[in-house]
Design a protein around this motif. Structure first.
Motif, PDB file in Angstrom:
ATOM      1  N   PRO B  23       0.998  -1.381  -0.003  1.00  0.00           N
ATOM      2  CA  PRO B  23       0.015  -0.060   0.112  1.00  0.00           C
ATOM      3  C   PRO B  23       0.899   1.177   0.005  1.00  0.00           C
ATOM      4  O   PRO B  23       0.157   2.283  -0.066  1.00  0.00           O
ATOM      5  CB  PRO B  23      -0.804  -0.217   1.245  1.00  0.00           C
ATOM      6  CG  PRO B  23      -0.202  -1.036   2.222  1.00  0.00           C
ATOM      7  CD  PRO B  23       0.727  -1.944   1.239  1.00  0.00           C
ATOM      8  N   LEU B  24       2.237   1.230   0.252  1.00  0.00           N
ATOM      9  CA  LEU B  24       3.021   2.152   0.427  1.00  0.00           C
ATOM     10  C   LEU B  24       2.691   3.314  -0.640  1.00  0.00           C
ATOM     11  O   LEU B  24       2.460   4.612  -0.190  1.00  0.00           O
ATOM     12  CB  LEU B  24       4.406   2.117   0.478  1.00  0.00           C
ATOM     13  CG  LEU B  24       5.471   2.890   0.733  1.00  0.00           C
ATOM     14  CD1 LEU B  24       6.538   2.379   1.977  1.00  0.00           C
ATOM     15  CD2 LEU B  24       6.250   3.473  -0.187  1.00  0.00           C
ATOM     16  N   TRP B  26       0.545   4.073  -2.828  1.00  0.00           N
ATOM     17  CA  TRP B  26      -0.852   4.644  -2.796  1.00  0.00           C
ATOM     18  C   TRP B  26      -1.438   5.273  -1.684  1.00  0.00           C
ATOM     19  O   TRP B  26      -1.852   6.318  -1.703  1.00  0.00           O
ATOM     20  CB  TRP B  26      -1.938   3.623  -3.165  1.00  0.00           C
ATOM     21  CG  TRP B  26      -1.217   2.400  -4.066  1.00  0.00           C
ATOM     22  CD1 TRP B  26      -0.869   1.080  -3.544  1.00  0.00           C
ATOM     23  CD2 TRP B  26      -0.784   2.356  -5.285  1.00  0.00           C
ATOM     24  NE1 TRP B  26      -0.254   0.735  -4.491  1.00  0.00           N
ATOM     25  CE2 TRP B  26      -0.180   1.289  -5.662  1.00  0.00           C
ATOM     26  CE3 TRP B  26      -1.077   3.630  -6.146  1.00  0.00           C
ATOM     27  CZ2 TRP B  26       0.281   1.115  -6.939  1.00  0.00           C
ATOM     28  CZ3 TRP B  26      -0.362   3.341  -7.597  1.00  0.00           C
ATOM     29  CH2 TRP B  26       0.366   2.108  -7.918  1.00  0.00           C
ATOM     30  N   LYS B  27      -0.824   4.832  -0.729  1.00  0.00           N
ATOM     31  CA  LYS B  27      -1.318   5.666   0.732  1.00  0.00           C
ATOM     32  C   LYS B  27      -0.382   6.749   0.744  1.00  0.00           C
ATOM     33  O   LYS B  27      -1.020   7.844   1.015  1.00  0.00           O
ATOM     34  CB  LYS B  27      -0.690   4.824   1.855  1.00  0.00           C
ATOM     35  CG  LYS B  27      -0.788   5.161   3.081  1.00  0.00           C
ATOM     36  CD  LYS B  27      -2.405   5.285   3.790  1.00  0.00           C
ATOM     37  CE  LYS B  27      -2.604   5.959   5.022  1.00  0.00           C
ATOM     38  NZ  LYS B  27      -3.289   7.095   5.215  1.00  0.00           N
ATOM     39  N   LEU B  28       0.822   6.970   0.301  1.00  0.00           N
ATOM     40  CA  LEU B  28       1.772   8.061   0.277  1.00  0.00           C
ATOM     41  C   LEU B  28       0.887   9.130  -0.747  1.00  0.00           C
ATOM     42  O   LEU B  28       0.911  10.335  -0.258  1.00  0.00           O
ATOM     43  CB  LEU B  28       3.181   7.893  -0.276  1.00  0.00           C
ATOM     44  CG  LEU B  28       4.017   7.327   0.914  1.00  0.00           C
ATOM     45  CD1 LEU B  28       5.457   7.223   0.225  1.00  0.00           C
ATOM     46  CD2 LEU B  28       4.117   8.277   2.029  1.00  0.00           C
ATOM     47  N   ASP B  30      -2.109   9.547  -1.405  1.00  0.00           N
ATOM     48  CA  ASP B  30      -3.124   9.846  -0.771  1.00  0.00           C
ATOM     49  C   ASP B  30      -2.970  11.010   0.282  1.00  0.00           C
ATOM     50  O   ASP B  30      -3.454  12.252   0.580  1.00  0.00           O
ATOM     51  CB  ASP B  30      -3.982   8.706  -0.160  1.00  0.00           C
ATOM     52  CG  ASP B  30      -5.348   9.161   0.307  1.00  0.00           C
ATOM     53  OD1 ASP B  30      -6.325   9.371  -0.656  1.00  0.00           O
ATOM     54  OD2 ASP B  30      -5.508   9.173   1.563  1.00  0.00           O
ATOM     55  N   ASP B  31      -1.877  10.624   1.032  1.00  0.00           N
ATOM     56  CA  ASP B  31      -1.446  11.499   2.314  1.00  0.00           C
ATOM     57  C   ASP B  31      -0.983  12.764   1.795  1.00  0.00           C
ATOM     58  O   ASP B  31      -1.274  13.815   2.299  1.00  0.00           O
ATOM     59  CB  ASP B  31      -0.615  10.694   3.313  1.00  0.00           C
ATOM     60  CG  ASP B  31      -1.200   9.645   4.086  1.00  0.00           C
ATOM     61  OD1 ASP B  31      -2.679   9.436   4.182  1.00  0.00           O
ATOM     62  OD2 ASP B  31      -0.591   8.913   4.603  1.00  0.00           O
TER      63      ASP B  31
END
Lengths: 256, 742
Positions: B23-24, B26-28, B30-31
């Motif tokens: 998820p790294l 994609w999550k980054l 988004d954040d």
């Protein structure tokens, strides 16, 4: 071809020769033992595993910092004491806006002085109420300012339960640690506890897709848009005489 | 096993594959997107309960009702109060920016005592107790040498309880030297006193019912009177077809918004008014009923006007062609409810008494006095009924002394305050007759004309106490600052609104608790009186200003609390038949000697001066605050590049004038008058008469904050006070000037 270029070529050839001489003979042995793809695959797998570990295990640990709430509030206990459920403290103001987390003004009606023996109550009264300071609660469900969300539309008009989005908070006896996203500054609960973004319950995530999924479902799956139309449908049910706005997918319906 | 290039690459590819399956990224992503919403410079409004508090704006004398929106305890927006008789829910740029006075950096946060030289800006913080003790000690010192009359006060207003507390203190202390800052109120008071026999009446205009407006240079839509009411009147006039004629040397916003603009030679408006009167009389266009039944001295006045103000003469002086004078006189009297208005610019300047009287005479000729759509005399409301004070012998002796400015005495019998003369007397005296000066609700150091004289006068006054909430120029050059709350933190009633035709009282009230260690000036006066003891203390029986106000307002207090204002909506003027004077005089023309031509000194400086060939006039704009309050950042940002660019101020000149002097747009020049000189830049503007120079007012501050200080220049550096021969007020709305390349 000039003189200098000849020199360069000579030097290059020399280098090539010396490399060939230096090549260890073990390499040939390895080639013979493991075949040409063996170590390469090993490295590929190593890279894959390490990055998967980083992405799934280490990254979430690094991404969030743990913060304790100023007071460990017992929801379950308070739910027994009040008459009107969640709305006793998390109420709607006269203008229809939602008050959110209660302020001292609400707490003070019972906790002007220490009532029980809970050390948490003592903190509330001594550190906050008597000093006229608001409790700096950390809000799990806080959204960025660009998000427009109306509690009234969901709770009053669509008759939704609080727990649909917030989960069974009312049954909790302790407040969990607030996990703050070091980049965005918001709680882990928005993305959801699972770093995969997958969820079991409707309250596990609070991202735009979750709004959209629910809205789509409520609209009977007929519309493929993330449907603000639903809002207007509900609006027209509650206020049948009001002029219903045109169907719109405009971003500003939810995004300020 | 050795790591070769291929193994390394394989490792990297494996890592990349693993990363995309984790998820790294994609999550980054988004954040990071959310992070962009949390940048510290992105304003995020606080969430909380919304409430509104009704109050009254005191930033100008307009008296608008405001509704302050609060999120929890914090004021976040000022809006106009719906249903308020003056502004009807509207608000001007300055009023909307009011929160910048509350939160801005220009505030004085606690009492300060000067430690460096005056104006150097070196201060020592002191406690309120010490500050009040210091003033009490200084004032006791004056009394011990029988010099109580050497205490003086310059105040922004003399209406309402706060100025009344100051005056009461002066009375019981033993001084008569309370002075109000100049404005058109001075001139209208004079007009009503001389022509209608009324004391301290103010002029109200029935703007909403008039059908023809003749304005003699009033900046009707530039902050004159009550600005928001005037914007509303403009809309109404456009809708109902009311004609507006603006007489002014410059195409101001008001002129641009009017139906007809008549450029006039600066300072000759009174001559035009009498020229119009001449045509009206000669053609018997006046209101016969009013003139013959309710006036006095008309025949003598008529003789002067008919003999001296023929259109030929008037054309020579004003530069307005005779046919225009004829047509204007006919249009004015042809209207059913015509109204003539004067008081130039924003009305912060008294101007020529003859001009005000001539314009009032025009209203009289048209029967527009105390009639629908006309000018009404609004008498002062006498709700302040405090018991008389007892005085000791020092105070008795002190109040029998003459005023420093001479107002009300032999040479200036008609007026109550003469601030410009006050300054002149102090600066020309060997030793200042004023030993202690209080300044409240005013910024005379910046606002009074002839800045260099003001500087000299201030230098001579031994002890100056400023009550300003802001570090304005006067506060900067004082010895002690006793900062008041800003208007959003304090109670005060706002008695009347300039140019409004009905009695009204607004309540300015706290919408937030004081942000700093400031103190209400009313409370300061009460504390000071307590500290001084004796009769002085006895005169102030109240515990606090709030109590004083509440008791004084009596049965109006409840309405003030509930609505934010009290208004007498049914008020009608007394009408012609029920006049105050027994002999049924509604308009007295008998001061006709004042109308003789020799009295019209145009700006006090002779024409065709070879050294100063140009006429300089100041101009006002809604985008510039020229009163006590300096323009806040929101307002100063709205100025065009042709007024202020960077720190450079622009003056307006006609392209023909520019050609004579060989000046191109934006050229830097030195503008010089007998009073001073400034380096400015020129803006070529066809909307101004040739040989006239227009200078904006409200720039060139040195105090307040970095958003205002150092921008442009102060027009008062160039313009000197010129004593009006009738009143003694400052009659100069301009001055002769010269230009040269810098």
């Amino acid at each position: 071809m000039g003189q200098s270029e000849d020199k360069v070529q000579e030097m290059a050839e020399e280098t090539l020769d010396s490399r060939e001489e230096d090549l260890p003979h073990e390499t040939d042995k390895n080639k013979q033992e493991n075949g040409p793809s063996g170590p390469i695959l090993l490295f590929f797998i190593a890279g894959l595993i390490i990055s998967l570990l980083i992405g799934w295990v280490i990254f979430p640990k690094l991404l969030y910092s743990q913060k304790k709430q100023p007071i460990d509030f017992n929801h379950a206990f308070h739910m027994q004491e009040v008459d009107n459920g969640c709305e006793s403290c998390h109420f709607f103001r006269d203008d229809g806006s939602f008050a959110g987390v209660p302020k001292n003004e609400q707490c003070i009606s019972c906790h002007e002085e220490v009532l029980g023996e809970s050390p948490n109550e003592t903190i509330l009264v001594e550190e906050y109420i008597s000093k006229d300071r608001e409790v700096p609660w950390l809000i799990y469900s806080k959204q960025p300012d660009c998000v427009f969300f109306s509690h009234a539309a969901h709770v009053k008009m669509a008759d939704m339960e609080c727990s649909t989005c917030h989960g069974p908070v009312g049954e909790s006896t302790h407040l969990k640690d607030y996990e703050e996203n070091r980049i965005s500054g918001y709680s882990r609960d928005i993305w959801g506890n699972a770093i995969s973004g997958l969820k079991k319950h409707s309250w596990d995530r609070m991202k735009m897709d979750d709004c959209a999924a629910c809205h789509k479902e409520a609209a009977g799956g007929k519309t493929t848009e993330r449907s603000p139309q639903l809002f207007f449908d509900l609006l027209s049910k509650v206020f049948p005489n009001a002029a219903t706005p045109q169907k719109t997918e405009a971003c500003f319906v939810c995004h300020k | 096993m050795k790591i070769d290039r291929r193994s390394f690459l394989s490792f990297v590819i494996g890592g990349a594959a693993g990363t995309t399956l984790s998820p790294l990224p994609w999550k980054l992503m988004d954040d990071a997107a959310i992070w962009t919403q949390t940048w510290p410079w992105t304003p995020v409004p606080e969430d909380g309960a919304v409430t509104h508090v009704k109050s009254t704006c005191t930033l100008c004398p307009g008296g608008c009702g405001i509704s302050v929106r609060l999120i929890d305890d914090r004021p976040v927006k000022i809006e106009g109060l719906e249903g308020h008789p003056i502004n009807k829910g509207g608000l001007c740029m300055l009023g909307l920016s009011g929160l910048q006075f509350l939160y801005g950096p220009s505030r004085v946060r606690c009492p300060m005592k000067r430690v460096g030289k005056r104006g150097e800006g070196k201060w020592e913080k002191i406690s309120w107790e010490d500050a009040i003790a210091l003033v009490a000690q200084t004032l006791d010192g004056l009394r011990s040498t029988n010099e109580s009359h050497a205490l003086s006060c310059i105040s922004g207003s003399d209406y309402g309880t706060v100025p009344a507390l100051f005056r009461r203190f002066f009375d019981v202390y033993g001084s008569v030297n309370f002075i109000r800052m100049p404005s058109i109120d001075d001139s209208y008071e004079l007009v009503f006193k001389l022509m209608q026999g009324m004391m301290e009446a103010s002029a109200g205009f029935d703007m909403e019912n008039t059908d023809f407006v003749l304005s003699f240079g009033s900046g009707l839509f530039e902050g004159w009177g009550s600005p928001v009411r005037m914007f509303g009147a403009n809309s109404l006039w456009k809708k109902t077809g009311v004609k507006v004629v603006q007489i002014e040397p410059r195409l101001s916003n008001t002129a641009a918004l009017s139906d007809r603009w008549i450029p006039i030679n600066p300072g000759t408006e009174a001559v035009l008014a009498l020229g119009l009167a001449h045509v009206i009389i000669q053609n018997s266009l006046y209101n016969n009923d009013f003139i013959h039944n309710y006036t006095y001295g008309f025949e003598n006045w008529k003789r002067v006007v008919v003999n001296e103000y023929s259109p030929e003469n008037v054309e020579k002086i004003t530069g307005i062609p005779q046919n225009v004078i004829y047509s204007l006189a006919k249009d004015f009297t042809g209207a059913k409810k015509p109204l003539a208005i004067c008081g130039k610019g924003q009305g912060v300047h008294p101007g020529s008494a003859s001009e005000f009287m001539a314009v009032h005479a025009l209203n009289a000729l048209a029967g527009s006095i105390d009639s629908e759509g006309g000018v009404w005399a609004v008498e002062k409301q006498n709700y302040i009924q405090w018991p008389d004070v007892g005085k000791d012998s020092i105070a008795e002796a002190g109040v029998r002394k003459d005023r420093v400015d001479g107002a009300g005495a032999e040479n200036y019998p008609y007026v109550r305050y003469l601030p410009s003369r006050f300054i002149e007397i102090i600066q020309s005296a060997k030793e200042s007759p004023v030993k202690v000066l209080f300044v409240h609700g005013a910024n005379p150091y910046y606002s009074l004309p002839d800045s260099s004289s003001v500087r000299n006068a201030f230098e001579k006054i031994p002890f100056i106490v400023s009550f300003s909430p802001y570090m304005d120029e006067t506060a900067l050059h004082s010895d002690l600052i006793l900062p008041d709350h800003v208007y959003l933190e304090r109670y005060e009633e706002v008695l009347r609104a300039r140019s409004f035709h009905r009695p009204i009282i607004g309540l300015s009230r706290p919408v937030i608790k004081p942000q700093f260690a400031t103190k209400h000036s009313g409370d300061v006066i009460i504390s000071l009186a307590r500290k001084m003891g004796g009769y002085i203390s006895h005169a102030f029986p109240w515990e606090s200003y709030e109590q004083c106000l509440q008791e004084t307002m009596g049965d109006k207090w409840a309405a003030l609390q509930e609505n934010g204002f009290w208004a007498d909506e049914t008020f009608k003027p007394s009408g012609w038949k029920n006049t105050v004077k027994a002999q049924m005089v509604k308009c007295d023309f008998s001061y006709n000697e004042l109308f003789s031509l020799p009295h019209f000194c145009i700006m006090g400086i002779k024409r065709e001066d070879p050294i100063y060939p140009l006429s300089l006039i100041p101009y006002d704009s809604t985008r510039l605050s020229s009163g006590f309050i300096g323009s806040p950042p929101f307002v100063i940002k709205t100025l065009e590049d042709t007024v202020l660019k960077g720190k450079d101020m622009f003056i307006e000149i006609h392209p023909d004038t520019a050609e004579t002097y060989g000046l191109a747009e934006g050229r830097r020049v030195i503008l010089k008058t007998p009073k001073g000189e400034l380096t400015v830049r020129v803006h070529l503007f066809e909307g101004i008469l040739p040989n006239v120079v227009a200078v904006p007012r409200g720039l060139g501050h040195t105090g307040y904050d970095i958003y205002l200080a150092g921008k442009g220049a102060n027009a008062n550096e160039l313009i000197g006070a010129f004593e009006d021969p009738v009143s003694g007020h400052d009659g100069a709305w301009g001055i002769a000037a010269q230009l040269r390349k810098a």
